[in-house]
Design an enzyme around this catalytic site. Structure first.
Site, PDB file in Angstrom:
ATOM      1  N   ASP A   1      -6.536  11.855  -8.779  1.00 30.55           N
ATOM      2  CA  ASP A   1      -6.175  12.123  -7.105  1.00 30.55           C
ATOM      3  C   ASP A   1      -6.246  10.630  -6.622  1.00 30.55           C
ATOM      4  O   ASP A   1      -5.921  10.262  -6.031  1.00 30.55           O
ATOM      5  CB  ASP A   1      -7.722  13.765  -6.800  1.00 30.55           C
TER       6      ASP A   1
ATOM      7  N   LYS B   1     -12.740  21.818 -10.257  1.00 23.83           N
ATOM      8  CA  LYS B   1     -12.795  20.480  -9.889  1.00 23.83           C
ATOM      9  C   LYS B   1     -13.927  19.604 -11.004  1.00 23.83           C
ATOM     10  O   LYS B   1     -13.978  18.383 -11.898  1.00 23.83           O
ATOM     11  CB  LYS B   1     -12.214  19.606  -9.424  1.00 23.83           C
TER      12      LYS B   1
END
Ligand code: ATR
Length: 271
Positions: free
Chosen positions: A104, A68
């Site tokens: 997210d 990420k």
């Protein structure tokens, strides 16, 4: 039916074989009759994988552990959330360019705000890693008053200073946790190998609080069990996955996500 026009999406990371994103996204594509498929691909080479995605004209990729953070080095256009958090979990390919975003953030806020508005609320974030960064970025923008508890206090202090939060604590120092309106676990405590552990002791939880554990497997973590015993309101970890997944679906297809279909599919595997 899969044809030469079918658009390919994937989740890339290592490990990925446990991911529920393929089931959740394929159920959604199929419910809306959209020409997409979604697969999981394991890779340790994020730079090579993103080059391949561009060359093969893959529609979009979700990025998971451990890529990420590193992935942002290889994208063309990181959006403001990616720049602030320093991590991406969704890259969309348009005209051969890689556009990075972070769903997210949307997942975490929606999971909480379907229960309570966070503006002015005192929130304890447990952990100071990548997931915590996305959560404090999102919640501080909404006006929450956030403190961070972490095993390595220095990392909590850095997060507090970077995002102008309230206070940093060592995870051992749980005295003030009881005063928080919402407690969010962003660490991995409670997953498979630490299933019998809670990052927060029972004494720190009371009836008036909301307890959100972003760990989604097991479905009912030790922390959520303690919250139930104390009569606190609980938010299960899969909600962040669900709403983040729905945001990814909408960014990829431009269509409203069939949330009920996606939730039903997730719960089939989690329960
Ligand atoms: P993620 O991207 O999932 O947030 P990460 O960036 O590696 O992963 O961060 C993991 C977080 O969980 C960190 O806050 C870590 O604490 P440290 O900063 O002290 O390493 C926390 N964590 C992981 N395992 C833990 C454990 N067994 N006890 C306490 N904290 C733990």
């Amino acid at each position: 039916m899969i044809t030469a026009k079918t658009k390919v999406c994937m989740i890339i990371g290592n490990p990925v074989e446990h991911s529920l994103s393929p089931q959740m996204q394929n159920a959604a594509f199929s419910a809306l009759g959209l020409p997409y498929i979604y697969v999981a691909c394991q890779t340790d080479d994020i730079k090579g994988a993103l080059k391949a995605i561009q060359l093969l004209n893959i529609a979009a990729v979700n990025i998971t552990v451990p890529h990420k953070v590193n992935a942002i080095k290889y994208v063309d256009v990181p959006d403001p959330s990616v720049r602030a958090i320093g991590a991406t979990n969704l890259i969309i390919v348009r005209q051969n360019k890689l556009y990075a975003t972070n769903t997210d953030v949307i997942g975490a806020v929606k999971a909480i705000e379907e229960n309570i508005s966070v503006a002015g609320k005192n929130i304890a974030v447990i952990g100071a890693g990548g997931a915590a960064r996305a959560i404090v970025y999102a919640l501080s923008k909404k006006g929450a008053v956030i403190s961070v508890w972490n095993r390595t206090k220095r990392k909590a202090e850095n997060l507090v200073s970077e995002f102008h939060l309230k206070e940093a604590f060592d995870l051992e120092n749980t005295k003030k946790l009881i005063l928080e309106d919402i407690i969010i676990n962003t660490t991995s405590i409670g997953m498979k190998d630490t299933m019998s552990q809670s990052p927060v002791p029972a004494e720190s939880i009371h009836e008036g609080q909301i307890i959100f554990d972003i760990v989604y497997a097991p479905h009912e973590t030790k922390l959520l069990q303690l919250a139930k015993q104390k009569g606190a309101k609980r938010i299960a970890g899969y909600k962040m996955l669900l709403y983040g997944g729905a945001a990814s679906f909408e960014a990829i297809t431009g269509k409203k996500a069939p949330i009920e279909v996606m939730e039903k599919e997730l719960l089939k595997y989690l329960r």
